[in-house]
Design a protein around this motif. Structure first.
Motif, PDB file in Angstrom:
ATOM      1  N   ARG A  22       0.953  -1.074  -0.126  1.00  0.00           N
ATOM      2  CA  ARG A  22       0.047  -0.001   0.009  1.00  0.00           C
ATOM      3  C   ARG A  22       0.932   1.086   0.085  1.00  0.00           C
ATOM      4  N   GLN A  65       0.852  -4.841  -6.720  1.00  0.00           N
ATOM      5  CA  GLN A  65      -0.171  -3.945  -6.497  1.00  0.00           C
ATOM      6  C   GLN A  65      -1.314  -3.577  -7.468  1.00  0.00           C
ATOM      7  N   ILE A  68      -4.737  -4.017  -5.603  1.00  0.00           N
ATOM      8  CA  ILE A  68      -5.208  -2.933  -4.873  1.00  0.00           C
ATOM      9  C   ILE A  68      -5.310  -1.639  -5.690  1.00  0.00           C
ATOM     10  N   ARG A  71      -8.933  -2.165  -7.014  1.00  0.00           N
ATOM     11  CA  ARG A  71      -9.850  -1.711  -6.075  1.00  0.00           C
ATOM     12  C   ARG A  71     -10.021  -0.377  -5.870  1.00  0.00           C
ATOM     13  N   HIS A  72      -8.931   0.539  -5.795  1.00  0.00           N
ATOM     14  CA  HIS A  72      -9.063   1.883  -5.648  1.00  0.00           C
ATOM     15  C   HIS A  72      -9.597   2.790  -7.070  1.00  0.00           C
ATOM     16  N   TYR A 335      -0.589  -4.812   6.830  1.00  0.00           N
ATOM     17  CA  TYR A 335      -1.953  -4.450   6.364  1.00  0.00           C
ATOM     18  C   TYR A 335      -1.803  -4.353   4.764  1.00  0.00           C
ATOM     19  N   GLY A 336      -2.692  -5.026   4.267  1.00  0.00           N
ATOM     20  CA  GLY A 336      -2.865  -5.079   2.531  1.00  0.00           C
ATOM     21  C   GLY A 336      -4.464  -4.977   2.244  1.00  0.00           C
ATOM     22  N   GLU A 337      -4.716  -4.514   0.978  1.00  0.00           N
ATOM     23  CA  GLU A 337      -5.810  -4.588   0.423  1.00  0.00           C
ATOM     24  C   GLU A 337      -5.865  -5.149  -1.051  1.00  0.00           C
ATOM     25  N   SER A 342      -9.837  -6.636   2.483  1.00  0.00           N
ATOM     26  CA  SER A 342      -8.369  -6.280   2.968  1.00  0.00           C
ATOM     27  C   SER A 342      -7.947  -7.387   4.236  1.00  0.00           C
ATOM     28  N   TYR A 343      -6.900  -7.311   4.385  1.00  0.00           N
ATOM     29  CA  TYR A 343      -6.302  -8.022   5.786  1.00  0.00           C
ATOM     30  C   TYR A 343      -5.423  -7.179   6.788  1.00  0.00           C
ATOM     31  N   ARG A 344      -5.505  -7.745   7.710  1.00  0.00           N
ATOM     32  CA  ARG A 344      -4.572  -7.162   8.764  1.00  0.00           C
ATOM     33  C   ARG A 344      -3.956  -8.146   9.860  1.00  0.00           C
TER      34      ARG A 344
END
Length: 457
Positions: A22, A65, A68, A71-72, A335-337, A342-344
């Protein structure tokens, strides 16, 4: 015209909110006109939409990436994944060959490359539509956008226009990359512009440079060679060597949001997340992604930033030193998306030389699913903390809801579909560097189920 946004960066300048997965592009922190917050890349997509340029755009990012990024951008813009980071020239070459192979781009088509992290006024991207005509009328090989400097900075590249502006553009006489402050002051007096990193050129022009570098002129062949290629800069290898170049001055807002100081200047509040500022703490900021409050009392001019990746307490003027502090440390993102959610990482421990125990909190968005995965080694246990959906393990589909538990063992195929927003606690026991092996990603859950059957067969 084809627009190519280049995503890059190591994710260290805005640590701990940014990491290797991220980068600063994907932090939902900027105030949005519609209310709430948006990321830099979401802001760029909104501006492209308002200029009717979205359909002409594609994004080049590192393949790690790609999810992510999708997603954005809400899947509105195609994302081309680079297997390795090899610099802006190589990314531009890959985009050019992609456009030739899959968009049927012709030799005289214009490509405009730009950094995906550009922070500019709402009218910035409308200027892109002027670049093809500037290339035509100026007979230049390459056309750029430059902005009027606000001060003599040694952090930007400069463009020195020559002669009078004609039809809103001017010829370029020199490129100067990050000069000393005294030289920058002289350049300002001579009417120099900051280089915005936006370059327009024809497909034929770029193809000639690809051939000069001895690179394949086929998209798949270039991808196959990527690991062996050196890192090359478009500025150094193309722009600065161009015999004929023109610049379009931009007079609106433009800024490089590459440090905590410049980022804080764009915020509409001093506290984001849990916490408070009191006492003589003028010009201090808290950005907290953790569930634990941060209190700043009587400390002016600092940034207090916290995320699952770490905590930063620094004077805003010195916070950019974090990149040097982190150095080349291989920081594992906590942390990732992805397109599905997402995950933490809650905790990760090394039990012995080859075995790790990792606990994660996973959120899968409604109607989304994790692609078909092959769990190669170790095992993992899932507990559904909230929501409901379907879990696929080795061809068997199970309906699950809050409180359900299930295990995924070695050599298992698995996927999950969230019917409502699902929160899953995962405990993963596996060898060090146990990575996901995604066999199949598809928007349609029914196609996932069908494919799982063929893989199991």
């Amino acid at each position: 015209m084809h627009i190519v946004l280049l995503c890059g960066g190591s994710g260290k300048r805005l640590w701990p909110l940014s990491n290797e997965l991220r980068s600063k592009l994907f932090i939902d922190i900027l105030p949005s006109p519609a209310g709430g917050r948006e990321s830099m890349i979401s802001r760029v997509c909104r501006q492209l939409d308002s200029s009717s340029l979205t359909d002409s755009t594609l994004i080049i990012s590192h393949q790690d990436q790609a999810n992510i990024t999708a997603r954005h951008t809400q899947g509105k813009i195609p994302v081309i994944g680079e297997p390795y980071k090899r610099g802006t020239f190589t990314a531009a070459a890959l985009a050019t060959l992609y456009l030739q192979s899959f968009r049927m781009a012709k030799d005289d088509d214009v490509i405009c490359i730009a950094p995906a992290d550009v922070f500019a006024g709402e009218d910035f991207f409308s200027n892109f539509q002027l670049l093809p005509d500037i290339l035509k009328h100026s007979q230049a090989d390459i056309a750029l956008i430059g902005t009027r400097p606000t001060h003599a900075s040694d952090q930007y590249g400069y463009i020195l226009p020559g002669g009078e502006e004609r039809n809103a553009y001017a010829p370029i006489t020199h490129f100067i990359e990050k000069p000393e402050a005294t030289i920058a002051e002289t350049l300002l007096q001579r009417g120099a512009l900051w280089n915005c990193g936006v370059y327009a050129f024809t497909v034929a022009f770029m193809m000639s440079h690809i051939e000069q570098m001895g690179l394949p002129v086929n998209y798949e062949q270039l991808l196959a060679l990527y690991e062996q290629l050196p890192e090359r800069s478009f500025d150094k290898h193309v722009a600065e060597k161009a015999q004929r170049a023109a610049v379009l001055p931009y007079t609106g807002v433009w800024q490089d949001i590459g440090s905590w100081d410049t980022l804080c200047a764009q915020l509409d509040t001093h506290v984001i997340g849990h916490g408070g500022i009191s006492g003589s703490s003028s010009d201090s900021y808290i950005i907290n992604e953790l569930p634990y409050p941060i209190q700043v009392i009587g400390v002016p001019g600092i940034i207090a930033a916290a995320s699952p990746d770490g905590i930063l307490i620094a004077n805003k003027n010195n916070a950019n030193e974090i990149k040097a502090q982190l150095g080349n440390l291989p920081l594992k993102p906590m942390y990732g998306e992805a397109t599905w959610g997402s995950y933490r990482v809650i905790e990760s421990s090394l039990e012995d030389e080859n075995r790790t125990v990792t606990t994660l909190n996973i959120t899968v968005l409604p109607g989304k699913h994790i692609g078909l995965n092959w769990h190669r080694s170790g095992c993992r246990a899932w507990t559904v903390l909230a929501g409901s959906g379907q879990v696929l393990v080795n061809g068997k589909v199970m309906q699950v809801s809050m409180g359900n538990q299930f295990a995924i063992t070695k050599e298992s195929l698995f996927s999950i579909l969230a019917e409502t927003r699902m929160v899953i606690l995962e405990v993963r026991i596996g060898v060090t560097e146990d990575k996901e092996n995604i066999l199949f990603e598809e928007e349609d859950w029914n196609v996932i189920l069908k494919s799982a059957g063929s893989f199991n067969a």
